[in-house]
Design an enzyme around this catalytic site. Structure first.
Site, PDB file in Angstrom:
ATOM      1  N   LYS A  28       0.835  -1.209   0.000  1.00  0.00           N
ATOM      2  CA  LYS A  28       0.000   0.000   0.000  1.00  0.00           C
ATOM      3  C   LYS A  28       0.870   1.260   0.000  1.00  0.00           C
ATOM      4  O   LYS A  28       0.645   2.176  -0.788  1.00  0.00           O
ATOM      5  CB  LYS A  28      -0.922  -0.025   1.230  1.00  0.00           C
ATOM      6  CG  LYS A  28      -1.964   1.055   1.201  1.00  0.00           C
ATOM      7  CD  LYS A  28      -2.894   0.956   2.404  1.00  0.00           C
ATOM      8  CE  LYS A  28      -3.758  -0.278   2.331  1.00  0.00           C
ATOM      9  NZ  LYS A  28      -4.527  -0.528   3.545  1.00  0.00           N
ATOM     10  N   ARG A  97      -3.106   2.960   8.716  1.00  0.00           N
ATOM     11  CA  ARG A  97      -3.480   1.737   7.996  1.00  0.00           C
ATOM     12  C   ARG A  97      -2.300   0.788   7.899  1.00  0.00           C
ATOM     13  O   ARG A  97      -1.189   1.217   7.632  1.00  0.00           O
ATOM     14  CB  ARG A  97      -3.889   2.068   6.557  1.00  0.00           C
ATOM     15  CG  ARG A  97      -5.165   2.831   6.418  1.00  0.00           C
ATOM     16  CD  ARG A  97      -5.307   3.328   4.993  1.00  0.00           C
ATOM     17  NE  ARG A  97      -6.541   4.055   4.816  1.00  0.00           N
ATOM     18  CZ  ARG A  97      -7.689   3.493   4.455  1.00  0.00           C
ATOM     19  NH1 ARG A  97      -7.746   2.204   4.192  1.00  0.00           N
ATOM     20  NH2 ARG A  97      -8.778   4.208   4.339  1.00  0.00           N
ATOM     21  N   GLY A 106      -8.215  -7.432   4.895  1.00  0.00           N
ATOM     22  CA  GLY A 106      -8.980  -7.511   6.131  1.00  0.00           C
ATOM     23  C   GLY A 106      -8.273  -8.217   7.275  1.00  0.00           C
ATOM     24  O   GLY A 106      -8.842  -8.416   8.339  1.00  0.00           O
ATOM     25  N   MET A 108      -5.349  -7.343   8.834  1.00  0.00           N
ATOM     26  CA  MET A 108      -4.670  -6.529   9.838  1.00  0.00           C
ATOM     27  C   MET A 108      -5.455  -5.247  10.084  1.00  0.00           C
ATOM     28  O   MET A 108      -6.465  -5.003   9.453  1.00  0.00           O
ATOM     29  CB  MET A 108      -3.248  -6.242   9.383  1.00  0.00           C
ATOM     30  CG  MET A 108      -2.391  -7.492   9.461  1.00  0.00           C
ATOM     31  SD  MET A 108      -0.724  -7.145   9.003  1.00  0.00           S
ATOM     32  CE  MET A 108      -0.929  -6.583   7.339  1.00  0.00           C
ATOM     33  N   ARG A 343      -3.401  -1.144  -6.335  1.00  0.00           N
ATOM     34  CA  ARG A 343      -2.446  -2.248  -6.395  1.00  0.00           C
ATOM     35  C   ARG A 343      -2.806  -3.105  -7.593  1.00  0.00           C
ATOM     36  O   ARG A 343      -3.923  -3.004  -8.122  1.00  0.00           O
ATOM     37  CB  ARG A 343      -2.500  -3.087  -5.112  1.00  0.00           C
ATOM     38  CG  ARG A 343      -3.814  -3.748  -4.962  1.00  0.00           C
ATOM     39  CD  ARG A 343      -3.996  -4.489  -3.677  1.00  0.00           C
ATOM     40  NE  ARG A 343      -5.422  -4.796  -3.611  1.00  0.00           N
ATOM     41  CZ  ARG A 343      -6.076  -5.077  -2.541  1.00  0.00           C
ATOM     42  NH1 ARG A 343      -5.466  -5.090  -1.376  1.00  0.00           N
ATOM     43  NH2 ARG A 343      -7.353  -5.355  -2.577  1.00  0.00           N
ATOM     44  N   HIS A 459     -15.733  -8.937   1.728  1.00  0.00           N
ATOM     45  CA  HIS A 459     -14.690  -9.788   2.299  1.00  0.00           C
ATOM     46  C   HIS A 459     -14.736 -11.195   1.710  1.00  0.00           C
ATOM     47  O   HIS A 459     -13.725 -11.746   1.279  1.00  0.00           O
ATOM     48  CB  HIS A 459     -14.885  -9.838   3.825  1.00  0.00           C
ATOM     49  CG  HIS A 459     -13.907 -10.737   4.510  1.00  0.00           C
ATOM     50  ND1 HIS A 459     -14.199 -12.060   4.785  1.00  0.00           N
ATOM     51  CD2 HIS A 459     -12.650 -10.531   4.947  1.00  0.00           C
ATOM     52  CE1 HIS A 459     -13.152 -12.610   5.373  1.00  0.00           C
ATOM     53  NE2 HIS A 459     -12.200 -11.701   5.492  1.00  0.00           N
ATOM     54  N   SER A 790      16.764 -40.982 -11.669  1.00  0.00           N
ATOM     55  CA  SER A 790      15.461 -40.351 -11.511  1.00  0.00           C
ATOM     56  C   SER A 790      15.226 -40.221 -10.011  1.00  0.00           C
ATOM     57  O   SER A 790      15.256 -41.218  -9.281  1.00  0.00           O
ATOM     58  CB  SER A 790      14.379 -41.210 -12.158  1.00  0.00           C
ATOM     59  OG  SER A 790      13.125 -40.601 -11.930  1.00  0.00           O
ATOM     60  N   CYS A 858      10.674 -38.273 -10.498  1.00  0.00           N
ATOM     61  CA  CYS A 858       9.376 -38.910 -10.741  1.00  0.00           C
ATOM     62  C   CYS A 858       8.537 -39.004  -9.469  1.00  0.00           C
ATOM     63  O   CYS A 858       7.483 -39.609  -9.467  1.00  0.00           O
ATOM     64  CB  CYS A 858       9.550 -40.280 -11.389  1.00  0.00           C
ATOM     65  SG  CYS A 858      10.476 -41.428 -10.352  1.00  0.00           S
ATOM     66  N   TYR A 878      14.369 -33.415 -16.905  1.00  0.00           N
ATOM     67  CA  TYR A 878      12.916 -33.523 -17.029  1.00  0.00           C
ATOM     68  C   TYR A 878      12.259 -33.706 -15.665  1.00  0.00           C
ATOM     69  O   TYR A 878      12.913 -34.074 -14.683  1.00  0.00           O
ATOM     70  CB  TYR A 878      12.532 -34.691 -17.952  1.00  0.00           C
ATOM     71  CG  TYR A 878      12.835 -36.062 -17.388  1.00  0.00           C
ATOM     72  CD1 TYR A 878      11.914 -36.732 -16.572  1.00  0.00           C
ATOM     73  CD2 TYR A 878      14.050 -36.698 -17.659  1.00  0.00           C
ATOM     74  CE1 TYR A 878      12.198 -37.977 -16.045  1.00  0.00           C
ATOM     75  CE2 TYR A 878      14.335 -37.945 -17.139  1.00  0.00           C
ATOM     76  CZ  TYR A 878      13.411 -38.584 -16.333  1.00  0.00           C
ATOM     77  OH  TYR A 878      13.689 -39.805 -15.804  1.00  0.00           O
TER      78      TYR A 878
END
Ligand code: PEP
Ligand code: MG
Length: 907
Positions: A28, A97, A106, A108, A343, A459, A790, A858, A878
């Site tokens: 913020k 704030r 909501g 804090m 934001r 909310h 693997s 895997c 992979y």
């Protein structure tokens, strides 16, 4: 090392920060600074850094320099505004704030109207020319301050407010009906509540109010609900929150004032347009709490065209500047527009994909950045099924489509029941009039959330979207009675606790009973049943198609499937698998074939054993032929038998009872008796650490040889049929290179025999799983005998932590998660510091011995988004995962590769 060493101050004016300082100023604060510097109308103020919060949390006291720094910034603010904090005849008021690096809606604390007192309330009334407004502001301050700073139960204020409304003779339905005198009396009531409950008077000194509020915000970082939210969202617990002190502007100064929220695009669909809610004559928390019903943002044009037009322009500026969907909180004070927050906005999974491609088309971002705007969890969400459109269930309500998905469950009306029922395995839908942060654990426990009040920014909606939970909110015709645990729909239909309901977060519809579901269009696309290029292609499918193409273009990791049969292999291939990374052969010995395995286990003589193996060979070979055909041209890693043998035998208790009963009837079956003997003989205290994996191959003569022969013969068969089989033989649970060498010698002999007999050149490779700590620690030696590794991270996690993988998740992981010992199960996301460190060093040691060593994983982690990034980093070739997770792994592999180029944070 803390940033304190780099930065030497704890307080930043809004003119000093920028959007990239989120670590220090919180999201913020950083964005308020950014907007200030863009020349947008932001009320002046300053931000106390997260560093100050960390000092407070670590030591229990504010840093010693803080007081003076705040004083200096407050002085500057007062000079700028031409009035002092709480000045009796014309008070400067501020909001305090919270604002952490990552948004925690909501969770804090926030306190508005700091600076009002018995004295300055009169000054405010005179300046504003509005008694009612001044007293309303003051009662809001005492209420918020009492609740958040002094810890007074908020219900007590609500009850007093309701009582005041009732005292108006029942005519009053809204707080707007209370006049100045009513509110003045209410202030007295509120002060009495504070004095009684908090054991102190409401502080009249404005600076004391401010300091206490700042401290309360620091402390709110560690409330239970904030901690729970962070765990859910995987936000680190040591970041702390910044505190923003901002001069107040008022949305509750009459009909030419108001407050609202806006999105530059629809956070549900991604479409550009005018989205948001506006509430006349109100302060910000009224909108978010869903207390009064808002009007659509578009209506603001009719109410205040000048502010509306200015807001539209600002929205355009912000989107172009941030190159993303922004959400905005604003206030209009007597016709003057103020920006209170912006934001990069949360969005649904579908919107994330659409927006990313839209922004590429607009030339605002490139493909690498587009990949950072989406993630695997969102893609997984899009692969969930939806409700069938032609289902004929009874629709009982229609609310706002707040967070997509199709959820079915039993109705529950409070958070406690939601948690309790879900723990006992029930699927539940949490139904509330509106939610608040106390409902968080109930929301987590539910399949979906339904509320009868509040809009898209309530909310319930914001939090559900953040969690990826289905949510319908503001279904106004549903009357929710939480006390009696029931909901009444139009026509008198009553839904009692425990009744099944279905909610559709994509349409907002609410149904009684269980609605059937249909597959998602994204899955239809991956299955090849829907084409992204078709004229009528779903917009979402087209976006997913493009993003997947970007990912496939940049990713270095290949993606294979864990599949044991042709059906899974075929699906995996459709989903983009580049081979099979794990075929668990034990799955081929179930059903009717179990009996053949029994015969093998019971064999007393070589002949009996050879017969049993001889019967299994053609069956295995046929399985492999099918598999190699499905994966023609691609590697197929076949793992030789791994599980403890008792898994193929009957349950010891069941069998004992059967034999005992038969003996009592004197007709004991010879086979059962032999079986029971074998079961006793094979019984182990810790089977996962017992006779399994390579150990089986070493003690049961001919078992691995039979499997290798089946693989080789199947490969030869496919070659003769002009196919291109590429089998890789994998030995499980190796702990030392000697085990591997013995099995390898035997396998090579068998392969040579098959090659000679069939006249084919098979080019089979032989490798091992790394799933024991000793294997990882001696990987350099093991690589002498292995052409590939693997990582079996399921067993490796089990053995590194000493956690029995079949037991711990049920027995104590919940407690571990609650205590924050880990934020996520190490069986789900790779434990980088422990298991991950072994993987990393084994990769290095293996490749030091054999530079071309092929490396893969895997274990279940192969399909987990965060783990895929880790495997990219350590240089695996992979990842292998279940067929349904292949698209997620492809996407995350692409994101991991692109991240190095884009370097941004997508949370
Ligand atoms: C592993 O241990 O990670 C693995 C893939 O093998 P399994 O889960 O079959 O033991
Ligand atoms: Mg294993």
């Amino acid at each position: 090392m803390s940033e304190r060493n780099v930065t030497s101050k704890f307080v930043y004016d809004f003119t000093e920060g920028n959007k990239d300082l989120k670590d220090l100023l919180g999201g913020k604060g950083a964005n308020l600074a950014e907007m200030t510097n863009l020349g947008l109308p932001v009320p002046p103020g300053f931000t106390i850094t997260t560093e100050a919060c960390k000092v407070y949390l670590d030591s229990g006291a504010e840093p010693s320099e803080l007081r003076d720094e705040v004083s200096a910034h407050l002085d500057a603010l007062e000079q700028h505004m031409g009035k002092r904090l709480g000045q009796p005849d014309d008070p400067l008021l501020v909001s305090v704030r919270s604002g952490a690096k990552f948004s925690m809606p909501g969770m804090m604390d926030t306190v508005l109207n700091i600076g009002l007192s018995d004295e300055s309330v009169a000054g405010l009334a005179a300046q504003a020319g509005d008694e009612r407004f001044a007293w309303d502001s003051y009662r809001r301050l005492i209420q918020m301050f009492g609740k958040t700073v002094l810890g007074v139960d908020g219900e007590l204020f609500e009850e007093a407010l309701d009582e005041a409304k009732r005292a108006k003779g029942g005519a009053a339905t809204s707080d707007l009906d209370l006049g100045a005198e009513d509110l003045r009396a209410l202030v007295d009531d509120f002060k009495a509540i504070v004095a009684k409950q908090a054991g102190r008077e409401f502080p009249q000194d404005p600076r004391e109010q401010m300091d206490l509020a700042v401290r309360a915000v620091f402390e709110s970082w560690n409330t239970d609900r904030a901690k729970l939210y962070r765990r859910q969202e995987r936000i680190p617990g040591d970041l702390g929150t910044a505190v923003n002190v901002c001069s107040m502007v008022f949305g509750n100064l009459g009909p030419d004032s108001g407050t609202g929220v806006a999105f530059t695009r629809d956070p549900a669909s991604g479409h550009q347009g005018v989205y948001g809610d506006y509430l006349q004559n109100a302060q910000g928390e009224d909108v978010v709490a869903g207390i009064r019903n808002t009007v659509p943002l578009a209506d603001l044009e009719g109410l205040d065209a000048a502010s509306y037009n200015q807001l539209m322009q600002i929205m355009e500026t912000l989107e172009t500047h941030y190159k993303d969907l922004c959400d905005i909180e604003f206030t209009i004070e007597r016709g003057k527009l103020w920006m209170l927050q912006t934001r990069v906005g949360k969005r649904t999974a579908a919107a994330a994909f659409r927006i990313a491609t839209q922004l590429v088309d607009q030339g605002l971002i490139d493909e690498a950045e587009a990949l950072q705007r989406v993630n695997g969890a969102q893609l997984a969400q899009l692969m969930f099924p939806r409700f069938s459109e032609d289902a004929r269930s009874e629709r009982i309500g229609w609310g706002i489509a707040a967070s997509p998905g199709a959820a079915v469950g039993k109705a529950v009306f409070d958070s406690y029941t939601a948690v309790k029922w879900s723990r006992s395995g029930e699927k539940v839908i949490l139904i509330r009039r509106e939610t608040n942060p106390d409902d968080l654990d109930g929301m987590i426990a539910s399949e979906g959330i339904l509320t009868s009040r509040g809009g898209k920014t309530s909310h319930a909606a914001v939090v559900a979207r953040g969690m990826g939970k289905t949510c319908v909110c503001g279904a106004e015709e549903l009357e929710v009675d939480t006390k009696r645990r029931r909901m009444t729909a139009p026509g008198g239909i009553v839904v009692e606790e425990g009744d099944l309901v279905s909610i559709d977060g994509s349409t907002g519809k609410v149904y009684l009973g269980e609605v059937p579901v249909v597959p998602s269009p994204v899955v239809e696309y991956f299955e090849g049943r829907m084409h992204a290029g078709a004229d009528d292609a779903d917009e979402l499918v087209a976006a997913v198609h493009r993003i997947m193409a970007y990912a496939d273009r940049v990713r270095r990791l290949r993606v294979r499937a864990n599949a044991d049969n042709a059906e899974d292999a075929n699906r995996a291939r459709r989903f983009g698998a580049q081979g099979i990374g794990l075929c668990r052969t034990e799955h081929m010995f179930l059903g009717e074939r179990r009996e053949l395995v029994e015969r093998l286990i019971l064999a007393d003589t070589d002949t009996e054993r050879d017969e049993a193996l001889g019967a299994l060979l053609p069956l295995q070979k046929a399985d492999f032929i099918e598999l190699f055909e499905s994966m023609d041209g691609l590697p197929v890693t076949v793992r030789l038998l791994d599980p403890p043998l008792h898994e193929f035998l009957p349950d010891i208790t069941e069998l004992s009872v059967r034999v005992a009963l038969a003996e009592s009837r004197r007709d004991a079956n010879e086979n059962d008796l032999r079986l029971l003997q074998a079961v006793h003989k094979l019984h182990e205290q810790n089977p996962m650490l017992g006779l399994r994996g390579v150990r089986l191959g070493l003690v049961i003569p001919g078992l691995f040889a039979m499997q290798v022969r089946a693989i080789a013969e199947a490969a030869a068969h496919r070659k003769n049929a002009k196919g291109d089989p590429r089998p890789e033989i994998m030995i499980p649970l190796v702990g030392t290179v000697q085990e591997l060498e013995i099995v390898r010698d035997e396998a090579e002999t068998v392969i040579a025999e098959v090659q000679a007999a069939t006249g084919t050149d098979l080019k089979l490779t032989l490798g091992t799983m790394i799933e024991l700590p000793r294997a990882a620690l001696t990987a350099g030696q093991i690589a002498e005998a292995a052409e590939f590794f693997s990582f079996g991270t399921n067993d490796l996690t089990q053995t590194v932590w000493g956690f029995s993988r079949d037991d711990v998740e049920a027995s104590f992981f919940t407690a571990y998660l609650e205590k924050g010992i880990f934020g996520v199960s190490p069986f789900e996301t790779i434990d980088r510091d422990g298991v991950g460190a072994l993987v990393r060093s084994a990769c290095e040691a293996g490749r030091a011995t054999r530079p071309g060593l092929k490396l893969g994983v895997c274990g279940e982690h192969g399909g987990d988004p965060e783990s895929v990034h880790f495997f990219h980093e350590v240089g695996l070739d992979y990842v292998s995962c279940s067929p349904f997770r292949i698209p997620v792994a492809r996407l995350e592999a692409g994101r991991a590769a692109a991240l190095n180029k884009a370097g941004s944070d997508s949370r």
